[in-house]
Design a protein around this motif. Structure first.
Motif, PDB file in Angstrom:
ATOM      1  N   TRP A 161       0.810  -1.209   0.000  1.00 37.35           N
ATOM      2  CA  TRP A 161       0.000   0.000   0.000  1.00 37.35           C
ATOM      3  C   TRP A 161       0.850   1.268   0.000  1.00 37.35           C
ATOM      4  O   TRP A 161       0.298   2.365   0.023  1.00 37.35           O
ATOM      5  N   ASP A 162       2.192   1.146   0.000  1.00 35.12           N
ATOM      6  CA  ASP A 162       3.029   2.342  -0.020  1.00 35.12           C
ATOM      7  C   ASP A 162       2.866   3.139  -1.298  1.00 35.12           C
ATOM      8  O   ASP A 162       3.203   4.335  -1.337  1.00 35.12           O
ATOM      9  N   TYR A 163       2.340   2.502  -2.343  1.00 33.35           N
ATOM     10  CA  TYR A 163       2.193   3.179  -3.635  1.00 33.35           C
ATOM     11  C   TYR A 163       0.806   3.784  -3.843  1.00 33.35           C
ATOM     12  O   TYR A 163       0.555   4.370  -4.894  1.00 33.35           O
ATOM     13  N   VAL A 164      -0.056   3.615  -2.865  1.00 30.32           N
ATOM     14  CA  VAL A 164      -1.437   4.100  -3.022  1.00 30.32           C
ATOM     15  C   VAL A 164      -1.782   5.023  -1.873  1.00 30.32           C
ATOM     16  O   VAL A 164      -0.944   5.326  -0.996  1.00 30.32           O
ATOM     17  N   HIS A 165      -2.981   5.469  -1.829  1.00 29.19           N
ATOM     18  CA  HIS A 165      -3.460   6.376  -0.793  1.00 29.19           C
ATOM     19  C   HIS A 165      -3.369   5.696   0.574  1.00 29.19           C
ATOM     20  O   HIS A 165      -3.639   4.496   0.703  1.00 29.19           O
ATOM     21  N   PRO A 166      -2.986   6.416   1.609  1.00 32.38           N
ATOM     22  CA  PRO A 166      -2.845   5.822   2.958  1.00 32.38           C
ATOM     23  C   PRO A 166      -4.123   5.163   3.465  1.00 32.38           C
ATOM     24  O   PRO A 166      -4.061   4.254   4.305  1.00 32.38           O
ATOM     25  N   ALA A 167      -5.277   5.595   2.961  1.00 30.43           N
ATOM     26  CA  ALA A 167      -6.541   5.004   3.438  1.00 30.43           C
ATOM     27  C   ALA A 167      -6.619   3.517   3.138  1.00 30.43           C
ATOM     28  O   ALA A 167      -7.258   2.749   3.868  1.00 30.43           O
ATOM     29  N   PHE A 168      -5.965   3.059   2.054  1.00 32.73           N
ATOM     30  CA  PHE A 168      -6.042   1.643   1.681  1.00 32.73           C
ATOM     31  C   PHE A 168      -5.270   0.742   2.640  1.00 32.73           C
ATOM     32  O   PHE A 168      -5.403  -0.479   2.581  1.00 32.73           O
ATOM     33  N   LYS A 169      -4.447   1.340   3.526  1.00 26.10           N
ATOM     34  CA  LYS A 169      -3.744   0.512   4.505  1.00 26.10           C
ATOM     35  C   LYS A 169      -4.700  -0.110   5.526  1.00 26.10           C
ATOM     36  O   LYS A 169      -4.340  -1.065   6.207  1.00 26.10           O
ATOM     37  N   GLU A 170      -5.890   0.431   5.630  1.00 31.14           N
ATOM     38  CA  GLU A 170      -6.900  -0.099   6.554  1.00 31.14           C
ATOM     39  C   GLU A 170      -7.917  -1.014   5.858  1.00 31.14           C
ATOM     40  O   GLU A 170      -8.926  -1.379   6.452  1.00 31.14           O
ATOM     41  N   THR A 171      -7.603  -1.376   4.632  1.00 33.03           N
ATOM     42  CA  THR A 171      -8.530  -2.246   3.893  1.00 33.03           C
ATOM     43  C   THR A 171      -8.397  -3.682   4.396  1.00 33.03           C
ATOM     44  O   THR A 171      -7.311  -4.258   4.376  1.00 33.03           O
ATOM     45  N   PRO A 172      -9.523  -4.322   4.839  1.00 32.66           N
ATOM     46  CA  PRO A 172      -9.472  -5.695   5.376  1.00 32.66           C
ATOM     47  C   PRO A 172      -9.526  -6.712   4.233  1.00 32.66           C
ATOM     48  O   PRO A 172     -10.602  -7.152   3.814  1.00 32.66           O
ATOM     49  N   THR A 173      -8.417  -7.128   3.761  1.00 31.32           N
ATOM     50  CA  THR A 173      -8.373  -8.051   2.620  1.00 31.32           C
ATOM     51  C   THR A 173      -8.082  -9.488   3.009  1.00 31.32           C
ATOM     52  O   THR A 173      -8.161 -10.388   2.155  1.00 31.32           O
ATOM     53  N   ASN A 174      -7.673  -9.727   4.287  1.00 37.31           N
ATOM     54  CA  ASN A 174      -7.490 -11.106   4.741  1.00 37.31           C
ATOM     55  C   ASN A 174      -8.823 -11.621   5.285  1.00 37.31           C
ATOM     56  O   ASN A 174      -9.282 -11.188   6.348  1.00 37.31           O
ATOM     57  N   CYS A 175      -9.484 -12.547   4.515  1.00 35.15           N
ATOM     58  CA  CYS A 175     -10.844 -12.969   4.862  1.00 35.15           C
ATOM     59  C   CYS A 175     -10.942 -14.482   4.996  1.00 35.15           C
ATOM     60  O   CYS A 175     -10.269 -15.236   4.269  1.00 35.15           O
ATOM     61  N   SER A 176     -11.775 -14.907   5.905  1.00 30.03           N
ATOM     62  CA  SER A 176     -12.133 -16.322   6.060  1.00 30.03           C
ATOM     63  C   SER A 176     -13.651 -16.460   5.895  1.00 30.03           C
ATOM     64  O   SER A 176     -14.399 -15.553   6.284  1.00 30.03           O
ATOM     65  N   THR A 205     -14.018 -15.149  -9.434  1.00 27.57           N
ATOM     66  CA  THR A 205     -13.456 -14.646 -10.692  1.00 27.57           C
ATOM     67  C   THR A 205     -13.870 -13.217 -10.981  1.00 27.57           C
ATOM     68  O   THR A 205     -13.329 -12.589 -11.906  1.00 27.57           O
ATOM     69  N   ASN A 206     -14.828 -12.674 -10.238  1.00 31.36           N
ATOM     70  CA  ASN A 206     -15.222 -11.286 -10.468  1.00 31.36           C
ATOM     71  C   ASN A 206     -14.199 -10.338  -9.825  1.00 31.36           C
ATOM     72  O   ASN A 206     -13.653 -10.627  -8.750  1.00 31.36           O
ATOM     73  N   PRO A 207     -13.898  -9.249 -10.458  1.00 28.71           N
ATOM     74  CA  PRO A 207     -12.894  -8.309  -9.897  1.00 28.71           C
ATOM     75  C   PRO A 207     -13.393  -7.654  -8.616  1.00 28.71           C
ATOM     76  O   PRO A 207     -14.585  -7.476  -8.415  1.00 28.71           O
ATOM     77  N   VAL A 208     -12.451  -7.322  -7.727  1.00 31.52           N
ATOM     78  CA  VAL A 208     -12.758  -6.622  -6.474  1.00 31.52           C
ATOM     79  C   VAL A 208     -12.221  -5.198  -6.617  1.00 31.52           C
ATOM     80  O   VAL A 208     -11.024  -4.986  -6.802  1.00 31.52           O
ATOM     81  N   ILE A 209     -13.087  -4.221  -6.535  1.00 35.43           N
ATOM     82  CA  ILE A 209     -12.737  -2.830  -6.802  1.00 35.43           C
ATOM     83  C   ILE A 209     -12.798  -2.034  -5.496  1.00 35.43           C
ATOM     84  O   ILE A 209     -13.793  -2.087  -4.764  1.00 35.43           O
ATOM     85  N   TYR A 210     -11.707  -1.288  -5.231  1.00 35.26           N
ATOM     86  CA  TYR A 210     -11.654  -0.418  -4.060  1.00 35.26           C
ATOM     87  C   TYR A 210     -11.446   1.027  -4.517  1.00 35.26           C
ATOM     88  O   TYR A 210     -10.630   1.301  -5.398  1.00 35.26           O
ATOM     89  N   THR A 211     -12.179   1.905  -3.869  1.00 34.41           N
ATOM     90  CA  THR A 211     -11.993   3.352  -4.038  1.00 34.41           C
ATOM     91  C   THR A 211     -11.872   3.964  -2.648  1.00 34.41           C
ATOM     92  O   THR A 211     -11.996   3.260  -1.631  1.00 34.41           O
ATOM     93  N   LEU A 212     -11.629   5.245  -2.582  1.00 34.41           N
ATOM     94  CA  LEU A 212     -11.529   5.906  -1.284  1.00 34.41           C
ATOM     95  C   LEU A 212     -12.836   5.810  -0.488  1.00 34.41           C
ATOM     96  O   LEU A 212     -12.822   5.832   0.744  1.00 34.41           O
ATOM     97  N   ASP A 213     -13.946   5.688  -1.211  1.00 30.02           N
ATOM     98  CA  ASP A 213     -15.246   5.613  -0.535  1.00 30.02           C
ATOM     99  C   ASP A 213     -15.428   4.288   0.194  1.00 30.02           C
ATOM    100  O   ASP A 213     -16.125   4.231   1.210  1.00 30.02           O
ATOM    101  N   ASN A 214     -14.876   3.194  -0.311  1.00 28.19           N
ATOM    102  CA  ASN A 214     -15.066   1.897   0.342  1.00 28.19           C
ATOM    103  C   ASN A 214     -13.736   1.283   0.774  1.00 28.19           C
ATOM    104  O   ASN A 214     -13.593   0.055   0.824  1.00 28.19           O
ATOM    105  N   ALA A 215     -12.784   2.109   1.081  1.00 21.63           N
ATOM    106  CA  ALA A 215     -11.425   1.627   1.394  1.00 21.63           C
ATOM    107  C   ALA A 215     -11.406   0.734   2.611  1.00 21.63           C
ATOM    108  O   ALA A 215     -10.575  -0.180   2.710  1.00 21.63           O
ATOM    109  N   THR A 216     -12.310   0.909   3.558  1.00 17.48           N
ATOM    110  CA  THR A 216     -12.283   0.114   4.792  1.00 17.48           C
ATOM    111  C   THR A 216     -13.341  -0.987   4.804  1.00 17.48           C
ATOM    112  O   THR A 216     -13.496  -1.684   5.811  1.00 17.48           O
ATOM    113  N   ALA A 217     -14.061  -1.131   3.699  1.00 20.87           N
ATOM    114  CA  ALA A 217     -15.109  -2.154   3.640  1.00 20.87           C
ATOM    115  C   ALA A 217     -14.505  -3.511   3.288  1.00 20.87           C
ATOM    116  O   ALA A 217     -13.491  -3.588   2.602  1.00 20.87           O
ATOM    117  N   PRO A 218     -15.113  -4.616   3.752  1.00 21.08           N
ATOM    118  CA  PRO A 218     -14.616  -5.941   3.367  1.00 21.08           C
ATOM    119  C   PRO A 218     -14.866  -6.181   1.878  1.00 21.08           C
ATOM    120  O   PRO A 218     -15.758  -5.571   1.278  1.00 21.08           O
TER     121      PRO A 218
END
Length: 618
Positions: free
Chosen positions: A286-301, A363-376
């Protein structure tokens, strides 16, 4: 001076001298003269015979004609009753039934026309027993000759001309007879129907047991017989040809029956999927993107309704080099798809499936923007399935071989079957005893025969083969040990593929050597003769109408004491017209139309006691 008698007065063989001698002798002897006169008188005027029956002056011919019409009608009805609903193939004559009907109707129509024509001819004489327009003689005479004159009578009746009710009836019947032939052509039709074919063969195959034969078994432990393995593969690949019944007829009917088989059940459980996501510990990506994406919960079970758990950890590690990344927008393409099989796990209400399957499609893409940066992230698509032994109930059905029906046997109900006598050691060793099945929870079988069984070798081989066949993935290292089915399973609808596979395996189980044949009823299509009785109404009306017209005309002729001239033209040739006005004399008329107009205005009555017959103007 005496003159010689004319030649016509000479008797045969007498000369003039003989006659002269006879004359002298007659003068000399008056007695002889009387004798000779008497002899000549006798020879010249022989005794006349009493007159015979006046056939032309009676209704005998007309009565005979209506009798012939009635006989024709009776023959027509008898013929139709005889041939109705009979197979056309049994008609062995050169002429068709329609031709026979046409002949009978033609004879009947001709007989009717004889009577109707005579009645119309007589009605013109009856009309002039009282004063009537002389033109009516022409009109009725034309009506007695055919439909055109009859149409004129009917039209003039509409416009007010009076020629008598019986004349209208006769004219109407003459016109109505024209429609008899078209009606007769509609009496017979030749539709098709289905009838029993007792000499044909029909049966459907079913079985409630399976025991692999010596020629079918495999030398390798826990390996399916080749026929069943081929059934699995052909069902999944969509190349299976359904088991069709034997039907050596145009169509066959089969009763309800039951069979041991394989079933499948699938359900989309995405909405019931439990998701738990955390922020990954490694945040270098996430060093290359907006700091907000560092709080994105991408590790899911995730956990499915059947308690199957799986994880997706660290999207960046899965998609390194494949994601679309900008400062304020990140898109991950996971391209992850897999099927995870499990043994004997209760799923979707199936207590003991052969295997239970969980299809995970991410197989569907997962899209993140600043509006949903912290959403699962969005959930993957999850489908859970069960493949299990079952009892299938096939409905009563009709099979038509000519239509190339690929699935004539329709399954209307299924019920899970659970193995009741599988010892634990039989899963790892060979057992000669069959495995028996029963419905779960003490339920009764759909069939009245509760005996369902399969040999141990085949029973155990199904599970091991399917565990290997369905363990497929596009992103995990584990693949099928039998054949890589990923490309087929991923491209198709899993529910439909498993249903096709189950039908394919069931058809093989039904056709095994321990099965039995369900006899069916055979039918064939035949052309038969159908009688449309309403179309016979017109010939009946015409015949009955001609009888009524004959009776009415005979009664009227007798009441007015008219001579039965009927259609004869000779009385007109020997009659004369007595007019009282000079302008109505025929010599003063020089055109047909002029004569017609005068006769329309002139009223006349026929006087029969004058010689010759006289039409006297009134």
């Amino acid at each position: 001076m005496a003159t010689n008698p004319p030649y016509s007065a000479l008797h045969d063989g007498q000369s003039e001298s003989d006659l002269e001698l006879e004359r002298v002798e007659t003068q000399a002897s008056p007695r002889r003269s009387m004798s000779v006169h008497t002899r000549h008188s006798t020879e010249t005027h022989p005794e006349t015979k009493p007159p015979g029956f006046d056939w032309g002056g009676s209704w005998a011919w007309e009565v005979g004609s209506v009798a012939l019409a009635v006989v024709g009608l009776v023959l027509l009805v008898a013929f139709l009753v005889t041939i109705k609903n009979t197979p056309y193939a049994t008609w062995q004559y050169t002429v068709s039934p329609n031709t026979v009907v046409s002949i009978i109707v033609t004879i009947t129509k001709a007989a009717v026309l004889v009577s109707v024509s005579s009645c119309l001819g007589q009605l013109k004489w009856n009309l002039f027993q009282t004063p009537a327009p002389l033109y009516h003689m022409q009109v009725i005479d034309q009506a007695s000759r055919g439909p055109w004159g009859s149409m004129e009578v009917l039209l003039r009746g509409i416009f007010g001309s009076k020629t008598g009710s019986l004349t209208y009836v006769g004219a109407f019947l003459t016109v109505l007879v024209l429609a008899v032939d078209p009606f007769a052509q509609q009496i017979l039709t030749f539709p098709s129907r289905t009838v029993a074919a007792p000499n044909a063969t029909a049966f459907a195959q079913t079985s409630q047991q399976w025991h692999v034969g010596d020629s079918e078994g495999s030398e390798i432990f826990l390996e399916l017989p080749s026929t069943l393995l081929a059934a699995l593969m052909s069902g999944l690949l969509g190349t299976h040809t359904p088991l069709e019944p034997q039907c050596k007829a145009s169509s066959c009917e089969f009763p309800e029956f039951f069979a041991l088989g394989m079933c499948s059940k699938c359900q989309d459980t995405t909405s019931q999927l439990q998701q738990k996501c955390q922020v990954p510990e490694d945040g270098d990506f996430w060093d290359y993107v907006h700091p907000a994406f560092k709080e994105t919960p991408t590790n899911c079970s995730y956990q499915s309704p059947s308690n199957f758990s799986f994880d997706f950890e660290g999207f960046p590690s899965f998609t390194s080099g494949f994601g679309d990344v900008t400062y304020d927008n990140v898109t991950f393409y996971t391209s992850s798809w897999s099927i995870r099989p499990r043994e004997n796990e209760t799923i979707l209400g199936i207590q003991t499936p052969i295997v239970s399957l969980t299809e995970i499609d991410y197989t569907n893409p997962v899209i993140y923007t600043l509006d949903n940066a912290t959403a699962p992230p969005t959930k993957p698509l999850v489908t859970e399935c069960a493949v299990y032994f079952c009892e299938r109930r096939y409905s009563a059905s009709v099979y038509l071989p000519a239509t190339n029906t690929s699935a004539p046997m329709h399954v209307v109900d299924t019920q899970e079957l659970i193995a009741t006598d599988v010892p634990e050691e039989s899963r790892t060793s060979y057992s000669p005893y069959p495995v028996h099945f029963a419905p779960p929870n003490g339920l009764a079988t759909l069939s009245k025969d509760p005996s369902y069984s399969i040999d141990h070798q085949t029973f155990n081989s199904f599970e091991s083969t399917m565990m290997k066949m369905f363990n497929t993935s596009t992103d995990f290292s584990t693949t099928s040990d039998v054949v890589d089915m990923t490309i087929f399973l991923r491209k198709g609808n899993l529910s439909e593929l498993l249903d096709s596979m189950s039908t394919s395996v069931t058809d093989v189980l039904r056709a095994n050597r321990l099965g039995k044949q369900i006899p069916g009823k055979t039918f064939r299509v035949e052309t038969f003769i159908h009688v449309q009785w309403p179309w016979i109404i017109l010939p009946v009306i015409v015949t009955v109408g001609s009888i009524a017209l004959l009776l009415g005309t005979a009664i009227e002729s007798k009441s007015c004491k008219a001579v039965l001239w009927k259609c004869m033209a000779l009385p007109l040739l020997s009659s004369r017209l007595h007019t009282t006005t000079p302008e109505n004399e025929i010599g003063s008329v020089h055109s047909v139309d002029g004569m017609t107009e005068k006769w329309k205005k002139m009223r006349a009555v026929m006087v029969q006691d004058e010689a010759p017959h006289t039409f006297r103007e009134k």
